[in-house]
Structure formats: C-alpha cells, structure tokens
Design a protein around this motif. Structure first.
Motif, short mmCIF file in Angstrom:
data_model
loop_
_atom_site.label_atom_id
_atom_site.label_comp_id
_atom_site.label_asym_id
_atom_site.label_seq_id
_atom_site.Cartn_x
_atom_site.Cartn_y
_atom_site.Cartn_z
N LYS A 63 -3.31 40.27 4.64
CA LYS A 63 -2.47 39.25 4.00
C LYS A 63 -2.34 38.03 4.91
N LYS A 64 -2.13 38.27 6.22
CA LYS A 64 -2.01 37.16 7.17
C LYS A 64 -3.28 36.33 7.19
N ALA A 65 -4.44 36.99 7.20
CA ALA A 65 -5.72 36.28 7.22
C ALA A 65 -5.90 35.46 5.94
N LEU A 66 -5.54 36.02 4.80
CA LEU A 66 -5.64 35.30 3.53
C LEU A 66 -4.73 34.07 3.52
N GLU A 67 -3.53 34.22 4.05
CA GLU A 67 -2.60 33.08 4.11
C GLU A 67 -3.16 31.97 5.00
N LYS A 106 0.85 -1.20 0.00
CA LYS A 106 0.00 0.00 0.00
C LYS A 106 0.88 1.24 0.00
N LYS A 107 0.49 2.24 -0.77
CA LYS A 107 1.23 3.49 -0.81
C LYS A 107 0.58 4.48 0.14
N GLU A 108 1.41 5.20 0.87
CA GLU A 108 0.89 6.25 1.73
C GLU A 108 0.68 7.48 0.88
N LYS A 109 -0.45 8.12 1.12
CA LYS A 109 -0.75 9.32 0.33
C LYS A 109 0.13 10.46 0.80
N GLU A 110 0.79 11.05 -0.17
CA GLU A 110 1.63 12.21 0.13
C GLU A 110 0.78 13.45 -0.06
N GLU A 111 0.84 14.31 0.94
CA GLU A 111 0.10 15.54 0.81
C GLU A 111 0.89 16.48 -0.08
N GLU A 112 0.23 16.88 -1.13
CA GLU A 112 0.88 17.79 -2.06
C GLU A 112 0.75 19.21 -1.52
N GLU A 113 1.88 19.88 -1.49
CA GLU A 113 1.86 21.26 -1.03
C GLU A 113 1.47 22.14 -2.20
N VAL A 114 0.35 22.80 -2.03
CA VAL A 114 -0.16 23.66 -3.09
C VAL A 114 0.19 25.09 -2.75
N LYS A 115 0.86 25.74 -3.65
CA LYS A 115 1.25 27.12 -3.46
C LYS A 115 0.11 28.01 -3.95
N ILE A 116 -0.47 28.75 -3.02
CA ILE A 116 -1.58 29.62 -3.38
C ILE A 116 -1.04 31.04 -3.56
N GLU A 117 -1.39 31.60 -4.68
CA GLU A 117 -0.94 32.95 -4.97
C GLU A 117 -1.97 33.95 -4.44
N ILE A 118 -1.51 34.81 -3.56
CA ILE A 118 -2.38 35.85 -3.01
C ILE A 118 -1.98 37.16 -3.68
N THR A 119 -2.91 37.71 -4.44
CA THR A 119 -2.59 38.92 -5.20
C THR A 119 -2.76 40.17 -4.34
N GLU A 120 -2.15 41.22 -4.79
CA GLU A 120 -2.27 42.52 -4.11
C GLU A 120 -3.72 42.99 -4.11
N GLU A 121 -4.44 42.69 -5.18
CA GLU A 121 -5.86 43.07 -5.27
C GLU A 121 -6.68 42.38 -4.17
N ASP A 122 -6.38 41.08 -3.93
CA ASP A 122 -7.08 40.34 -2.88
C ASP A 122 -6.80 40.95 -1.51
#
Length: 126
Positions: A102-106, A70-86
């Motif tokens: 920005k901290k809240a969005l992250e 059985k393979k253990e599922k690796e959690e893929e790290e997804v890089k989320i881009e937070i724009t200046e507009e957001d």
C-alpha cells in the motif's frame, strides 16, 4: 458612439431610425469588468460600457485599456483510489506485506507497475 463631431440633427435622425429598426442603446457605468481566461485575466477599471439591444439580442461594447494579469497555475490535488485488489496484487507479486504494498502504491500514485518495480529495487538493495 461615433468618432468626431456629429451634427445633432443627424444624430437625432439616426437614433430615430435605429429605434424604428428595433435597436436601442444604453450606457452602463460599471466600476470594473474582468475577462477570465485559462492563463490570464483582463481587468478593465472604470470602462465605458454600452449595451445595444437589437430585437432582443443584447451586444455589449467595452471601451478602455485592460490590465493583463497572468494567473499562476494551481496544482490540482488528485485523489487516487487504491483498491484492496491492487494492494493484494502488488503484495503477492513482490512477496511483501500489504502495508508495504500500500505504501509503495501511494508513493507511485497508484501505478501498479511502478510500485512493483520500486519494491523489487528495494529488495535488491537489501
């Protein structure tokens, strides 16, 4: 290739017929064969492998008992881009600094609505 006992003369005859029809076989001796699936791997240690070539199309036949791993599922790290507009939208909506927005969005993985709700809840607590 065939189970049980086969008459050697008959075997020679069959091999000649196969060759006449453009069929050739070859035995391989690999150390290991691995099938990789989404959730597991099948590992054949020292299997018997035969290659059959029929008019240029190769078919591989594997004989042996696999170990299923059985393979253990690796959690893929997804890089989320937070724009200046957001950041500006959240900061203006909640009347907070861009740093807090920005901290809240992250913390909310870039989810604008969730970041606004989080900041509003924090305001109410204070």
């Amino acid at each position: 290739m065939f189970p049980g006992r086969v008459n050697p003369r008959m075997l020679k005859k069959m091999q000649k017929m196969m060759k006449d029809f453009g069929m050739e076989t070859e035995d391989l001796n690999p150390k290991k064969v691995i099938f990789v699936f989404d959730d597991e791997e099948w590992v054949f240690d020292e299997p018997k492998v035969q290659v059959m070539d029929i008019l240029g199309v190769k078919t591989y036949s594997i004989t042996g008992k696999p170990k299923k791993v059985k393979k253990e599922k690796e959690e893929e790290e997804v890089k989320i881009e937070i724009t200046e507009e957001d950041i500006e939208l959240v900061a203006n909506q909640c009347n907070v600094s861009k740093e807090l927005a920005k901290k809240a969005l992250e913390e909310c993985n870039g989810d604008i609505a969730e970041a606004i709700l989080k900041l509003e809840e924090e305001k109410e607590k204070n």
